[in-house]
Design a protein around this motif. Sequence first.
Motif, PDB file in Angstrom:
ATOM      1  N   LEU B  65       0.839  -1.209   0.000  1.00 55.28           N
ATOM      2  CA  LEU B  65       0.000   0.000   0.000  1.00 55.28           C
ATOM      3  C   LEU B  65       0.870   1.253   0.000  1.00 55.28           C
ATOM      4  N   LEU B  66       1.965   1.222   0.790  1.00 55.38           N
ATOM      5  CA  LEU B  66       2.873   2.374   0.847  1.00 55.38           C
ATOM      6  C   LEU B  66       3.543   2.592  -0.509  1.00 55.38           C
ATOM      7  N   ASN B  67       3.953   1.492  -1.156  1.00 53.67           N
ATOM      8  CA  ASN B  67       4.577   1.619  -2.472  1.00 53.67           C
ATOM      9  C   ASN B  67       3.607   2.180  -3.497  1.00 53.67           C
ATOM     10  N   ALA B  68       2.311   1.879  -3.296  1.00 56.12           N
ATOM     11  CA  ALA B  68       1.290   2.425  -4.203  1.00 56.12           C
ATOM     12  C   ALA B  68       0.957   3.880  -3.861  1.00 56.12           C
ATOM     13  N   GLY B  69       1.491   4.379  -2.739  1.00 53.87           N
ATOM     14  CA  GLY B  69       1.280   5.790  -2.364  1.00 53.87           C
ATOM     15  C   GLY B  69      -0.119   6.083  -1.861  1.00 53.87           C
ATOM     16  N   LEU B  70      -0.821   5.060  -1.308  1.00 53.05           N
ATOM     17  CA  LEU B  70      -2.213   5.273  -0.906  1.00 53.05           C
ATOM     18  C   LEU B  70      -2.404   5.787   0.527  1.00 53.05           C
ATOM     19  N   PRO B  71      -1.694   5.239   1.557  1.00 55.09           N
ATOM     20  CA  PRO B  71      -1.978   5.742   2.916  1.00 55.09           C
ATOM     21  C   PRO B  71      -1.492   7.181   3.090  1.00 55.09           C
ATOM     22  N   ASN B  72      -2.271   7.980   3.840  1.00 57.52           N
ATOM     23  CA  ASN B  72      -1.860   9.337   4.172  1.00 57.52           C
ATOM     24  C   ASN B  72      -1.124   9.239   5.519  1.00 57.52           C
ATOM     25  N   ILE B  73       0.212   9.143   5.458  1.00 55.12           N
ATOM     26  CA  ILE B  73       0.976   8.862   6.686  1.00 55.12           C
ATOM     27  C   ILE B  73       1.000  10.058   7.639  1.00 55.12           C
ATOM     28  N   ARG B  74       0.838  11.263   7.112  1.00 57.51           N
ATOM     29  CA  ARG B  74       0.796  12.453   7.972  1.00 57.51           C
ATOM     30  C   ARG B  74      -0.497  12.459   8.791  1.00 57.51           C
ATOM     31  N   LEU B  75      -1.596  12.148   8.125  1.00 52.87           N
ATOM     32  CA  LEU B  75      -2.879  12.077   8.829  1.00 52.87           C
ATOM     33  C   LEU B  75      -2.892  10.891   9.794  1.00 52.87           C
ATOM     34  N   ALA B  76      -2.304   9.766   9.344  1.00 52.04           N
ATOM     35  CA  ALA B  76      -2.330   8.537  10.153  1.00 52.04           C
ATOM     36  C   ALA B  76      -1.684   8.756  11.519  1.00 52.04           C
ATOM     37  N   ILE B  77      -0.555   9.442  11.558  1.00 47.91           N
ATOM     38  CA  ILE B  77       0.151   9.590  12.841  1.00 47.91           C
ATOM     39  C   ILE B  77      -0.674  10.441  13.817  1.00 47.91           C
ATOM     40  N   VAL B  78      -1.427  11.400  13.279  1.00 48.91           N
ATOM     41  CA  VAL B  78      -2.273  12.232  14.152  1.00 48.91           C
ATOM     42  C   VAL B  78      -3.477  11.408  14.650  1.00 48.91           C
ATOM     43  N   LEU B  79      -4.097  10.639  13.754  1.00 45.61           N
ATOM     44  CA  LEU B  79      -5.229   9.802  14.160  1.00 45.61           C
ATOM     45  C   LEU B  79      -4.787   8.711  15.134  1.00 45.61           C
ATOM     46  N   LYS B 197     -10.230   4.690  -1.498  1.00 46.63           N
ATOM     47  CA  LYS B 197      -8.943   3.982  -1.584  1.00 46.63           C
ATOM     48  C   LYS B 197      -7.994   4.462  -0.488  1.00 46.63           C
ATOM     49  N   VAL B 198      -7.959   5.776  -0.270  1.00 48.97           N
ATOM     50  CA  VAL B 198      -7.067   6.355   0.742  1.00 48.97           C
ATOM     51  C   VAL B 198      -7.534   5.938   2.135  1.00 48.97           C
ATOM     52  N   SER B 199      -8.845   5.962   2.354  1.00 51.28           N
ATOM     53  CA  SER B 199      -9.389   5.624   3.666  1.00 51.28           C
ATOM     54  C   SER B 199      -9.102   4.173   4.019  1.00 51.28           C
ATOM     55  N   SER B 200      -9.275   3.238   3.068  1.00 50.91           N
ATOM     56  CA  SER B 200      -8.991   1.818   3.328  1.00 50.91           C
ATOM     57  C   SER B 200      -7.510   1.619   3.634  1.00 50.91           C
ATOM     58  N   ALA B 201      -6.651   2.235   2.818  1.00 48.29           N
ATOM     59  CA  ALA B 201      -5.200   2.041   2.982  1.00 48.29           C
ATOM     60  C   ALA B 201      -4.699   2.675   4.284  1.00 48.29           C
ATOM     61  N   THR B 202      -5.203   3.872   4.619  1.00 49.88           N
ATOM     62  CA  THR B 202      -4.762   4.549   5.842  1.00 49.88           C
ATOM     63  C   THR B 202      -5.239   3.779   7.065  1.00 49.88           C
ATOM     64  N   SER B 203      -6.472   3.267   7.019  1.00 55.16           N
ATOM     65  CA  SER B 203      -7.021   2.485   8.123  1.00 55.16           C
ATOM     66  C   SER B 203      -6.175   1.235   8.342  1.00 55.16           C
ATOM     67  N   ASN B 204      -5.859   0.539   7.243  1.00 52.20           N
ATOM     68  CA  ASN B 204      -5.053  -0.678   7.325  1.00 52.20           C
ATOM     69  C   ASN B 204      -3.662  -0.387   7.905  1.00 52.20           C
ATOM     70  N   TYR B 205      -3.103   0.748   7.494  1.00 54.78           N
ATOM     71  CA  TYR B 205      -1.765   1.155   7.963  1.00 54.78           C
ATOM     72  C   TYR B 205      -1.776   1.436   9.464  1.00 54.78           C
ATOM     73  N   MET B 206      -2.903   2.004   9.956  1.00 50.78           N
ATOM     74  CA  MET B 206      -2.999   2.401  11.370  1.00 50.78           C
ATOM     75  C   MET B 206      -3.330   1.242  12.308  1.00 50.78           C
ATOM     76  N   ILE B 207      -3.986   0.210  11.773  1.00 50.95           N
ATOM     77  CA  ILE B 207      -4.488  -0.886  12.618  1.00 50.95           C
ATOM     78  C   ILE B 207      -3.368  -1.521  13.447  1.00 50.95           C
TER      79      ILE B 207
END
Lengths: 103, 284
Positions: B65-79, B197-207
């Motif tokens: 997912l990261l290689n595809a550039g989908l998760p928003n890592i800046r938002l993820a760390i705050v959430l 797409k961003v919401s699914s990837a960011t959620s998965n990254y944060m889990i």
Amino acid sequence: MTVRATHPRRDEQILGWLLAAGTSVGCALIALGLLAGPVGSTGGNVLHNSLGRVGIGVFVLLPTARVILMLVLFLRKREYLLAAAAWVVFVIIALGCFFGALS
Amino acid sequence: MVPGSEFWLLAVSILASALGGMLGMASGIFIVPILTLFGHIGIHTAIGASLISVIACSCASAPSLLNAGLPNIRLAIVLEVATTAGATTGVLLAGFIPMQALLILFTVIMLLSAWQMVGRRRQVVPVVAPGGFWATRRFDASYPDPVSNAEIPYRVDRLPLGMAMMYGAGVISALLGIGSGVLKIPAMDSALRLPIKVSSATSNYMIGVTAAAGASYSLLTKTINADVAGPVALGSVLGAMLGARILMRIDPERLRMLFSVVLAALAVEMFLAAFGMGGTRLAG
């Protein structure tokens, strides 16, 4: 408005590498532990138990390592708000460990 | 294979995680009921094992997912500030909540997940937010569209509401050992108004980080049984990889209908078990 795609970015690549490497190590340790179990000897049982526990430890530590890496990446980019958020996440996880060790 | 043995655990985790992977969700929602209802494993042990499997699946799927550039890592760390705080609250509460109440809560979450699985996720049209601290657009980003090979920009709205929902997701995740997609999906789709797409990837990254906050506490209080959690974690990673491959070859809509029925049936069985009824008896 659209612009040309530039993915994957450097930060994402570094984070992806850490998570991929950690997952491979964790899975390999647990798999080796499972394979050592049926050996049946005392050595096999010790290997079975310790490899499994270390593998689980790798999985628990991996997301924390990812948070620390993000802290470093944000500090290097001088994104102090995001670095502070990463620091708070790390402190919350550490607090959980502290409460766990106390009980 | 004997229920509860390591190879039984490995097999059912592969199956549960493959199902989760085919549906694009974490496997905890299937693993905990299977371990408790059919493996006769105590619910706290099952939840501990499931937390490890949630971390393993999140870490395994994140690199692609990261290689595809989908998760928003800046938002993820705050959430993640909200989800980890919620998870720490959850593990501290878990010791005071009776098993019956946990089973009933799990039943409710399973029914909500089944209902969510049947309904289609709709893209919420972003609204231009008024000014203010949280509307400084510091989390706005873009994601790559493989069809047009272009970056699609998007905005992040209503962060405080999203964070409040994420806190709740963290509590549920630690209490029940699940990824809490049932709360994260509405938080990301409706509150933050992220592209799906961003919401699914960011959620998965944060889990993974959310589950780690609960798992580190559980590991130190020895709630996590390595003999159960090890095979479950390994099986979950293998199953998630298998599920993702199968997903490319099947019609996910039919599958969603089928598994929502399976999930609802498991929920009924779990509810009956909470009151000592039904065909299964739970371990303490």
